[in-house]
Design a protein around this motif. Sequence first.
Motif, PDB file in Angstrom:
ATOM      1  N   VAL A  56       0.586  -1.156   0.013  1.00  0.00           N
ATOM      2  CA  VAL A  56      -0.143  -0.002  -0.061  1.00  0.00           C
ATOM      3  C   VAL A  56       0.876   1.182   0.072  1.00  0.00           C
ATOM      4  N   GLY A  57       1.986   1.029   0.831  1.00  0.00           N
ATOM      5  CA  GLY A  57       2.852   2.465   0.875  1.00  0.00           C
ATOM      6  C   GLY A  57       2.555   3.309   1.837  1.00  0.00           C
ATOM      7  N   ASP A  58       1.272   3.108   2.789  1.00  0.00           N
ATOM      8  CA  ASP A  58       0.910   4.243   3.524  1.00  0.00           C
ATOM      9  C   ASP A  58       1.938   4.343   4.771  1.00  0.00           C
ATOM     10  N   GLU A  59       2.492   5.541   5.085  1.00  0.00           N
ATOM     11  CA  GLU A  59       3.154   5.711   6.284  1.00  0.00           C
ATOM     12  C   GLU A  59       2.306   5.744   7.631  1.00  0.00           C
ATOM     13  N   ALA A  60       2.835   5.022   8.496  1.00  0.00           N
ATOM     14  CA  ALA A  60       1.913   4.679   9.424  1.00  0.00           C
ATOM     15  C   ALA A  60       2.496   4.657  10.806  1.00  0.00           C
ATOM     16  N   VAL A 251      -4.976   4.813   8.598  1.00  0.00           N
ATOM     17  CA  VAL A 251      -4.058   3.886   8.254  1.00  0.00           C
ATOM     18  C   VAL A 251      -3.751   2.717   9.252  1.00  0.00           C
ATOM     19  N   VAL A 252      -3.382   1.560   8.385  1.00  0.00           N
ATOM     20  CA  VAL A 252      -3.310   0.380   9.236  1.00  0.00           C
ATOM     21  C   VAL A 252      -1.821   0.099   9.605  1.00  0.00           C
ATOM     22  N   VAL A 253      -1.985   0.054  10.885  1.00  0.00           N
ATOM     23  CA  VAL A 253      -0.419  -0.030  11.817  1.00  0.00           C
ATOM     24  C   VAL A 253      -0.076  -1.455  11.589  1.00  0.00           C
ATOM     25  N   THR A 271      -4.762  -3.054  13.796  1.00  0.00           N
ATOM     26  CA  THR A 271      -4.481  -1.861  14.615  1.00  0.00           C
ATOM     27  C   THR A 271      -4.391  -0.629  13.618  1.00  0.00           C
ATOM     28  N   VAL A 272      -5.165   0.282  13.858  1.00  0.00           N
ATOM     29  CA  VAL A 272      -5.235   1.414  13.068  1.00  0.00           C
ATOM     30  C   VAL A 272      -5.023   2.843  13.570  1.00  0.00           C
ATOM     31  N   ALA A 273      -4.493   3.857  12.697  1.00  0.00           N
ATOM     32  CA  ALA A 273      -4.215   5.169  13.609  1.00  0.00           C
ATOM     33  C   ALA A 273      -4.569   6.320  12.411  1.00  0.00           C
ATOM     34  N   ALA A 274      -4.656   7.527  12.960  1.00  0.00           N
ATOM     35  CA  ALA A 274      -4.866   8.491  12.128  1.00  0.00           C
ATOM     36  C   ALA A 274      -3.672   8.586  11.131  1.00  0.00           C
ATOM     37  N   ARG A 275      -4.182   9.026   9.933  1.00  0.00           N
ATOM     38  CA  ARG A 275      -3.134   9.055   8.750  1.00  0.00           C
ATOM     39  C   ARG A 275      -2.362  10.369   9.023  1.00  0.00           C
ATOM     40  N   PRO A 276      -1.049  10.217   9.086  1.00  0.00           N
ATOM     41  CA  PRO A 276      -0.070  11.380   9.292  1.00  0.00           C
ATOM     42  C   PRO A 276      -0.215  12.422   8.351  1.00  0.00           C
TER      43      PRO A 276
END
Length: 276
Positions: A56-60, A251-253, A271-276
């Motif tokens: 996915v390439g999302d920063e988490a 985003v998925v941590v 585990t999820v967190a707010a997108r940086p």
Amino acid sequence: WDWRLDLLANARVPLWWASGLLLIGAVAVRSRVAMTAAGIAVVLNLSPVAALYLPVGDEAPATGTTILSFNLLSTNDRYDDVVDYVLETGADVVFLHEGTLLWEQALAERSLPYEIVSGRDEDLIFGTIALVPPGADVTNLGFAASQGRGLWVRVGDLDVLGVHPLAPVDERSAELNRAQHTAYADWAAGRARAVVAGDFNTTPWTATFRALLSDGDLANSQRGYGVAPTWEVGRLWAVPIDHAVLSDDLVVVDRVVGPDLGSDHRPLLVTVAARP
């Protein structure tokens, strides 16, 4: 939409295996027509499966809110094993599907750092049990066949909907399953920091699931983690029907499929967190 096509779409992985074997056989007998047909079948079934492995390439961030969803199987009596696993994960909110009166009693006997909320009405054999932080806001959508079959929990700054729509085993139940997915999409659409998690009774390859993602502006937490089957435990044809889908501002941590705990499902821990 045809519910029978959705049932067929659930079998993407075994259909890919079968078409691959047919392709090998076609090559062996040197049949161009058979090779072409089998090759097309391989591509059609492999493409949606392979897409789940693409990064996915999302920063988490390193930490976030952890959600555990597990279909207990109503006849499962491994109460202590399940509770020990729940405590081991340290999940912030837990959804236990097919929770019976016996499960409610077993949970109440343990010293848990959660408030126990049952979605089961007295006239139902089972429903979803939520383990939530004490004082958390919980809304029960009802667990009769025609109801929403979900528990809405507010956890910190997250809205989390724990769901267990009907299994689409015939036309009527498939229509109810699709209507329940539509309701989940309506709940999520436009909502900030929202997660829908549970036993969806459908794989990510069905039209019903794809409509949930598009209409609810949701992303599948499974992206980048592969097939990761959750049902049926121990079967070669096991498929992923337990999911967590999330709004675009999350985003998925981490995402983990848990161990065999006596059910025909495996737990899903996300585990999820707010997108940086």
